[in-house]
Motif scaffolding. Structure first.
Motif, PDB file in Angstrom:
ATOM      1  N   ARG A 252       4.798   0.942 -10.865  1.00  0.00           N
ATOM      2  CA  ARG A 252       4.499   0.641  -9.462  1.00  0.00           C
ATOM      3  C   ARG A 252       4.399  -0.869  -9.226  1.00  0.00           C
TER       4      ARG A 252
ATOM      5  N   THR B 172       8.315   3.006  -6.586  1.00  0.00           N
ATOM      6  CA  THR B 172       8.208   2.131  -5.423  1.00  0.00           C
ATOM      7  C   THR B 172       9.117   2.626  -4.308  1.00  0.00           C
ATOM      8  N   ALA B 173      10.339   3.008  -4.660  1.00  0.00           N
ATOM      9  CA  ALA B 173      11.271   3.523  -3.649  1.00  0.00           C
ATOM     10  C   ALA B 173      10.736   4.801  -3.007  1.00  0.00           C
TER      11      ALA B 173
ATOM     12  N   SER C 266       7.620   5.627  -2.630  1.00  0.00           N
ATOM     13  CA  SER C 266       6.478   5.305  -1.766  1.00  0.00           C
ATOM     14  C   SER C 266       6.943   4.795  -0.405  1.00  0.00           C
ATOM     15  N   GLU C 267       8.116   4.165  -0.379  1.00  0.00           N
ATOM     16  CA  GLU C 267       8.655   3.623   0.873  1.00  0.00           C
ATOM     17  C   GLU C 267       9.431   4.673   1.653  1.00  0.00           C
ATOM     18  N   GLU C 268      10.036   5.623   0.947  1.00  0.00           N
ATOM     19  CA  GLU C 268      10.819   6.681   1.596  1.00  0.00           C
ATOM     20  C   GLU C 268      10.658   7.981   0.796  1.00  0.00           C
TER      21      GLU C 268
ATOM     22  N   ASP D 264      -2.166   4.025  -4.520  1.00  0.00           N
ATOM     23  CA  ASP D 264      -2.663   3.314  -3.337  1.00  0.00           C
ATOM     24  C   ASP D 264      -4.150   3.003  -3.459  1.00  0.00           C
TER      25      ASP D 264
ATOM     26  N   PRO E 129       4.076   9.894   2.309  1.00  0.00           N
ATOM     27  CA  PRO E 129       3.959   8.552   1.734  1.00  0.00           C
ATOM     28  C   PRO E 129       2.803   8.462   0.746  1.00  0.00           C
TER      29      PRO E 129
ATOM     30  N   LEU F  56       1.824   6.461  -3.446  1.00  0.00           N
ATOM     31  CA  LEU F  56       2.290   5.637  -4.557  1.00  0.00           C
ATOM     32  C   LEU F  56       1.885   6.308  -5.870  1.00  0.00           C
TER      33      LEU F  56
END
Length: 287
Positions: free
Chosen positions: A42, A50-51, A53-55, A89, A130, A132
């Motif tokens: 992360r 990471t990808a 968590s964004e989408e 998060d 969403p 992480l």
């Protein structure tokens, strides 16, 4: 034993083999570690977690997904949700973020329904909201196992893989000190390991000041608060991933039951200095 030392995934690795590793073997180890990091870190902007968590989406399952997330399910059940993989998060909110800002923004509990938000099988990994993913409770142990097995497949029957104190040994016994969490120049005991893995965790590692007291990387996912009862844990198991999982679980009340279920020997030290250990534990604890 020849020792190869290098830095990767934010820690120092030591790999011991009978005779130096060939360049091709070293390249294979580095590639294996980078592939794992590229998937699960992360802290990397280009990683899979990471990808996601964004989408949030469904993707082909990485090779380690089922093994790690199945064990996370067991950890979550044993600790009543205190240990789970959507705690990323929560850690970031306390300052342990991708930038290592160490700026505390307050407690942020992880989603209690994490097993509904995160789905996995041998074919796919899906995140439905969403969040992480953080596999810090077992990820380094898993990677130690993967590197250990890779070296075995390359013909190195006797080998030591040590990633910042999480280690797995095949062959001759290795004597390891159990570092005192309040005095890193001394030990509270010694473990002798051969053909097993030893993993430890401590609140003095990856620790930083917070607005309302000291902070560290071992959070209770239910509250987003750092644990305060135990300062350090050690666990011995056949595989490093299981030892790593047990070392994390032992910061919580369900840890001993989890360890017993998986046949793990353990020692842990409270923040008041008391030392506890499992029945049948073979690690030597100093008086």
């Amino acid at each position: 034993m020849d020792i190869w030392r290098f830095e990767a995934i934010g820690t120092i690795w030591e790999i011991g083999t009978i005779g130096p590793l060939a360049d091709g073997a070293r390249d294979a180890v580095r590639e294996t570690i980078d592939d794992f990091d590229h998937t699960w870190s992360r802290f990397r902007a280009d990683s899979l977690v990471t990808a996601l968590s964004e989408e949030p989406q469904e993707v082909p399952a990485p090779p380690d997904a089922a093994a790690m997330l199945d064990l996370y399910r067991e950890l979550s059940l044993a600790t009543d949700g205190a240990v789970q993989p959507l705690v990323g998060d929560s850690l970031s909110a306390r300052g342990y973020d991708a930038r290592y800002s160490f700026r505390d923004r307050g407690a942020s509990p992880a989603p209690a329904d994490w097993a509904e938000q995160l789905a996995w099988d041998d074919g796919a990994l899906a995140l439905h909201a969403p969040a992480l993913i953080d596999v810090g409770a077992i990820g380094k142990g898993r990677l130690v196992d993967v590197v250990h097995d890779l070296l075995g497949s390359l013909g190195h029957a006797e080998r030591l893989v040590d990633a910042g104190g999480d280690l797995r040994v095949s062959g001759a016994p290795v004597r390891v000190g159990l570092e005192h969490p309040f005095d890193t120049t001394s030990a509270i005991g010694v473990a002798v390991v051969a053909d097993v893995a030893l993993c430890g965790s401590a609140v003095n590692r990856r620790a930083w000041p917070g607005e309302h007291g000291g902070l560290h990387h071992v959070l209770d996912a239910r509250t987003g608060e750092p644990v305060r009862t135990y300062a350090s844990t050690w666990a011995i198991a056949a595989e490093a991933m299981v030892a790593d999982a047990a070392a994390t679980a032992l910061f919580f009340d369900g840890g001993p039951a989890f360890a017993a279920r998986f046949g793990v020997e353990w020692v842990r030290m409270t923040t008041h200095g008391a030392v506890e250990w499992s029945a049948g534990n073979r690690m030597e604890v100093f008086a």
